[in-house]
Design an enzyme around this catalytic site. Structure first.
Site, PDB file in Angstrom:
ATOM      1  N   HIS A 123      -1.187  11.803  -2.757  1.00 18.81           N
ATOM      2  CA  HIS A 123      -0.974  10.445  -3.266  1.00 18.81           C
ATOM      3  C   HIS A 123      -2.253   9.623  -3.301  1.00 18.81           C
ATOM      4  O   HIS A 123      -2.284   8.540  -3.863  1.00 18.81           O
ATOM      5  CB  HIS A 123       0.057   9.738  -2.380  1.00 18.81           C
ATOM      6  CG  HIS A 123      -0.527   9.449  -1.026  1.00 18.81           C
ATOM      7  ND1 HIS A 123      -0.764  10.441  -0.093  1.00 18.81           N
ATOM      8  CD2 HIS A 123      -0.972   8.299  -0.466  1.00 18.81           C
ATOM      9  CE1 HIS A 123      -1.315   9.907   0.984  1.00 18.81           C
ATOM     10  NE2 HIS A 123      -1.445   8.611   0.788  1.00 18.81           N
ATOM     11  N   ASP A 160       0.841  -1.200   0.000  1.00 19.99           N
ATOM     12  CA  ASP A 160       0.000   0.000   0.000  1.00 19.99           C
ATOM     13  C   ASP A 160       0.879   1.255   0.000  1.00 19.99           C
ATOM     14  O   ASP A 160       0.668   2.177   0.793  1.00 19.99           O
ATOM     15  CB  ASP A 160      -0.967  -0.018   1.195  1.00 19.99           C
ATOM     16  CG  ASP A 160      -2.032   1.073   1.082  1.00 19.99           C
ATOM     17  OD1 ASP A 160      -2.239   1.591  -0.026  1.00 19.99           O
ATOM     18  OD2 ASP A 160      -2.644   1.411   2.119  1.00 19.99           O
ATOM     19  N   HIS A 189      -2.739   0.540  11.925  1.00 18.97           N
ATOM     20  CA  HIS A 189      -2.476  -0.846  11.541  1.00 18.97           C
ATOM     21  C   HIS A 189      -0.982  -1.046  11.328  1.00 18.97           C
ATOM     22  O   HIS A 189      -0.239  -0.078  11.156  1.00 18.97           O
ATOM     23  CB  HIS A 189      -3.226  -1.191  10.247  1.00 18.97           C
ATOM     24  CG  HIS A 189      -3.082  -0.134   9.181  1.00 18.97           C
ATOM     25  ND1 HIS A 189      -4.015   0.852   8.973  1.00 18.97           N
ATOM     26  CD2 HIS A 189      -2.094   0.124   8.288  1.00 18.97           C
ATOM     27  CE1 HIS A 189      -3.628   1.649   8.002  1.00 18.97           C
ATOM     28  NE2 HIS A 189      -2.449   1.243   7.563  1.00 18.97           N
ATOM     29  N   GLU A 214      -5.100  13.090   9.309  1.00 19.68           N
ATOM     30  CA  GLU A 214      -5.580  12.653   7.997  1.00 19.68           C
ATOM     31  C   GLU A 214      -6.952  12.022   8.196  1.00 19.68           C
ATOM     32  O   GLU A 214      -7.092  10.832   8.417  1.00 19.68           O
ATOM     33  CB  GLU A 214      -4.627  11.633   7.354  1.00 19.68           C
ATOM     34  CG  GLU A 214      -4.991  11.341   5.906  1.00 19.68           C
ATOM     35  CD  GLU A 214      -5.490   9.931   5.620  1.00 19.68           C
ATOM     36  OE1 GLU A 214      -6.023   9.702   4.522  1.00 19.68           O
ATOM     37  OE2 GLU A 214      -5.371   9.046   6.486  1.00 19.68           O
ATOM     38  N   ASP A 262      -1.954   8.944  10.288  1.00 20.12           N
ATOM     39  CA  ASP A 262      -2.650   8.239   9.213  1.00 20.12           C
ATOM     40  C   ASP A 262      -3.961   7.610   9.697  1.00 20.12           C
ATOM     41  O   ASP A 262      -4.010   6.993  10.757  1.00 20.12           O
ATOM     42  CB  ASP A 262      -1.726   7.129   8.687  1.00 20.12           C
ATOM     43  CG  ASP A 262      -2.327   6.399   7.499  1.00 20.12           C
ATOM     44  OD1 ASP A 262      -2.630   7.067   6.499  1.00 20.12           O
ATOM     45  OD2 ASP A 262      -2.502   5.166   7.583  1.00 20.12           O
ATOM     46  N   ARG A 293      -4.572   4.377  -7.752  1.00 18.84           N
ATOM     47  CA  ARG A 293      -3.859   5.552  -7.229  1.00 18.84           C
ATOM     48  C   ARG A 293      -2.434   5.630  -7.773  1.00 18.84           C
ATOM     49  O   ARG A 293      -1.812   6.694  -7.759  1.00 18.84           O
ATOM     50  CB  ARG A 293      -3.831   5.517  -5.691  1.00 18.84           C
ATOM     51  CG  ARG A 293      -5.205   5.761  -5.064  1.00 18.84           C
ATOM     52  CD  ARG A 293      -5.169   5.590  -3.566  1.00 18.84           C
ATOM     53  NE  ARG A 293      -4.801   4.233  -3.188  1.00 18.84           N
ATOM     54  CZ  ARG A 293      -4.555   3.842  -1.930  1.00 18.84           C
ATOM     55  NH1 ARG A 293      -4.615   4.715  -0.953  1.00 18.84           N
ATOM     56  NH2 ARG A 293      -4.234   2.592  -1.666  1.00 18.84           N
ATOM     57  N   GLN A 346      -2.820  -5.374   5.914  1.00 19.02           N
ATOM     58  CA  GLN A 346      -2.727  -4.279   6.891  1.00 19.02           C
ATOM     59  C   GLN A 346      -3.663  -4.593   8.057  1.00 19.02           C
ATOM     60  O   GLN A 346      -4.882  -4.421   7.949  1.00 19.02           O
ATOM     61  CB  GLN A 346      -3.121  -2.947   6.227  1.00 19.02           C
ATOM     62  CG  GLN A 346      -2.100  -2.466   5.216  1.00 19.02           C
ATOM     63  CD  GLN A 346      -2.636  -1.368   4.311  1.00 19.02           C
ATOM     64  OE1 GLN A 346      -3.572  -1.571   3.544  1.00 19.02           O
ATOM     65  NE2 GLN A 346      -2.030  -0.189   4.377  1.00 19.02           N
TER      66      GLN A 346
END
Ligand code: GLC
Ligand code: GLC
Length: 649
Positions: free
Chosen positions: A405, A157, A200, A341, A299, A522, A267
């Site tokens: 991103h 990821d 995670h 985030e 995150d 992405r 994750q």
């Protein structure tokens, strides 16, 4: 459960006694023991502990207060914090002291951020140091390096599956290289931001491997269930984040058990109902801070607490945990700041922002609405958001961005849209169609992300330049890039440039040929550095030079205009549905009136709307005088930053 000050004071005594009995002098990173310094370390730590202990306990109490081992947990947490404080370098401690006296340093007009992948932009960590002259040329004072810790080979990821918070991905360098990058950036006046991926770990983290083989200590670090009973109960109410990767929130292990995986199956979500998880992650956090990292990008904050019967997002315990982490930082790494985030409903985004939780936050609403205005040519939703949802509490700021991103999700509030007669669901469908070029006349070349036919949900991927039409050489593409970035750079808070955008880097469709990336669109906007574009950034007539020149100019003007610093903004109604405007700066100082035309047609703001302004103003961007007495006409996508002198404003 602790209820009053007396109990908290008693606990503080117990914690300090435990600390005194269990501490030993330690040398900091690469140095021997200095007993005087140790005494000072103790004094300064104790002072902070006394100051912040009540807050720490208040937060932890909300999550762990009912436990019989609450005291032991707090004792071991504080001990770990002290050990980390002993290891913090004198340089960082000096920074701690200065930053305390300038708590709003991150909202200065001097601040301009950039974000990049270490490997894609610079090869490795040493390459990042080599790029410092470029960062300075662009005017950056803040650099977010995308995930760089050890992660699984193959799918990770983009590094958001961490296998060790104490080791750097060997392809990028070693942990010492990261400390060297931090020091070199600091010397160049650039603050370093890295991710704290604390929701995670990867399935290859030591804790996860131990959990897998049945070590009960580490099994409790995750949410692992023998069968589908509990997972089914949770799945009934949680949102699917990566429906392309797996249904629901859980993944099945080879041995048949189920583990909570909000994101990819590799994750594994951490179980914060176990206080040992909190202590362990607090230690990882302080370790990262002591490398010289200034800001942690927190995150996936929304997901860190789970409760049956809820959507398991934005729960009160998630906030208590982040505030507890923040308090640990205040005690043992005082200049460390958090950036949230939270890509969720705007009412929820702001709940993470305060000086005792996350001082900074992505501004996903402004980002999404910039793209919305570009598609609709109307500024209604953006203007409404700036009016209602922009100004933040003291000592906090937005991080304003155009691209990052991740995908673009249309996170505006349906209630807000309804006020303009816009239906949220169908409008999101329009935006998705528009940005993946399925809408007639669209200039955008984006790609769908996590298209979910069951719910109708979809987000989009794409580089800024491709989304505004540069791929097919649309005549207005460069103007659109400048327009979007002009808002990020002038609306208050810290602007963040997705590096590559400043030279008009396009989509990279090659990702589909990489088995580890093909299923995650992405990657279309995570290209390797486009060396030729950077080489052309001063070559007149090239796309790269046109974009770079415009952005560079805006950055220079921003950094020379104190009125553009700070965070507060006041909307100025232009009475033209295509023209956004707002005031920056304070009443008695120089002010700046920003005007942005979101359409490809010339647009006017009438004289009576501008009646209170002096008739002649200077546009800071072009340096030209602008006659406003008889109204102002902006050409296609034009932006004006009008300087309004104090005595006249
Ligand atoms: C954040 C990151 C995203 C990642 C996810 C899981 O949303 O920005 O890239 O996939 O967290 O860590
Ligand atoms: C989650 C994150 C968001 C990210 C997405 C990954 O929704 O909160 O930031 O964009 O996952 O695509």
């Amino acid at each position: 459960m602790l209820t009053n000050d007396q109990q908290i004071n008693l606990m503080l005594t117990q914690v300090r006694t435990h600390l005194a009995q269990n501490t030993q002098p330690i040398g900091f990173f690469g140095h021997g023991i200095d007993f005087l310094a140790q005494a000072e370390a103790w004094r300064s730590f104790d002072e902070r502990l006394l100051h912040h202990f009540p807050a720490l306990i208040r937060e932890l109490n909300q999550v762990y207060g009912e436990r019989s081992d609450f005291l032991e947990f707090v004792q071991s947490l504080v001990l770990a914090a002290y050990v980390s404080w002993q290891q913090r370098s004198p340089l960082l401690k000096a920074q701690d002291a200065t930053r305390e006296t300038t708590p709003d340093w991150f909202a200065s007009e001097q601040m301009v951020g950039g974000v990049c992948y270490v490997d894609l932009f610079a090869g490795n960590l040493q390459g990042v140091v080599a790029q410092i002259p470029y960062f300075k040329e662009l005017g950056l004072t803040y650099l977010h390096l995308m995930p760089l810790f050890k992660c699984p080979e193959g799918q990770s990821d983009g590094g958001y599956a961490v296998s060790s918070y104490r080791e750097v991905n060997p392809q990028l360098g070693a942990i010492e290289d990261l400390a060297a990058v931090a020091a070199a950036l600091k010397a160049a006046g650039i603050t370093l931001v890295v991710d704290f991926i604390f929701n995670h770990t990867s399935n290859e983290h030591f804790w996860a491997r131990e959990a897998l083989v049945g070590n009960p200590l580490y099994q409790d670090f995750y949410y692992i269930y023998p069968n589908r009973t509990v997972p089914d109960a949770f799945d009934a109410t949680v949102r699917e984040i990566f429906p392309d990767q797996h249904a629901g929130a859980f993944s099945q292990l080879d041995d048949g058990r189920w583990v909570w995986t909000t994101f990819n199956s590799f994750q594994w979500d951490l179980n914060y109902s176990n206080p040992a998880t909190f202590t362990a992650m607090a230690q990882e956090m302080l370790f990262i801070a002591n490398l010289g990292v200034d800001i942690l990008r927190m995150d996936a904050v929304a997901f860190i607490w789970k409760k049956l019967g809820t959507d398991c997002e934005n729960l009160p315990e998630a906030h208590a945990l982040i505030r507890a982490f923040n308090t640990v930082a205040r005690i043992a790494a005082p200049s460390l700041l958090f950036k949230s985030e939270a890509i969720v409903h705007p009412d929820k985004v702001v709940e993470y922002i305060s000086s005792d939780e996350c001082q900074l936050s992505y501004n996903p609403l402004q980002m999404a609405l910039l793209w919305n205005s570009l598609a609709t040519r109307e500024v209604n939703l953006l203007e409404q958001a700036l009016e209602r949802r922009h100004n933040l509490p003291a000592h906090t700021a937005w991080v304003n961005y155009v691209r990052c991103h991740d995908d673009i999700g249309w996170t505006f509030a349906d209630e807000d849209a309804a006020e303009f007669g816009i239906n949220g669901f169908s409008h999101r469908q329009f935006l998705n169609q528009f940005y993946v070029n399925r809408f007639e006349g669209s200039f955008a070349r984006g790609v769908p992300f996590q298209d979910n036919p069951q719910t109708g949900d979809c987000r989009i991927s794409g580089m800024c330049a491709s989304l505004v039409g540069l791929e097919q050489q649309d005549a207005y593409a460069v103007d659109r890039i400048a327009l979007l970035y002009s808002v990020a750079l002038s609306s208050g808070g810290l602007p963040l440039i997705y590096l590559g955008d400043e030279v008009g880097t396009l989509n990279d469709y090659d990702y589909v040929n990489d088995a580890h990336k093909a299923s995650d669109s992405r990657w279309v906007h995570r290209p390797r550095v486009d060396v030729s574009r950077y080489a052309q950034r001063y070559e007149a007539g090239t796309d790269a030079a046109m974009v770079f020149g415009r952005l560079r100019r805006m950055i220079q003007v921003r950094q020379g205009t104190p009125a553009l610093g700070g965070t507060q903004l006041t909307v100025f109604h232009t009475h033209n549905p295509h023209v956004l405007a707002y005031w920056r700066g304070v009443e008695d100082g120089e002010r700046v009136l920003v005007l942005c035309n979101f359409s490809e047609f010339a647009q006017s703001v009438a004289a009576e709307t501008l009646i209170a302004l002096p008739s002649l103003l200077v546009d800071l961007l072009s340096g030209q005088s602008v006659l406003v007495g008889s109204g102002v006409t902006l050409s296609a996508y034009q932006v004006l930053w009008l300087s309004v002198p104090p005595q006249l404003s």
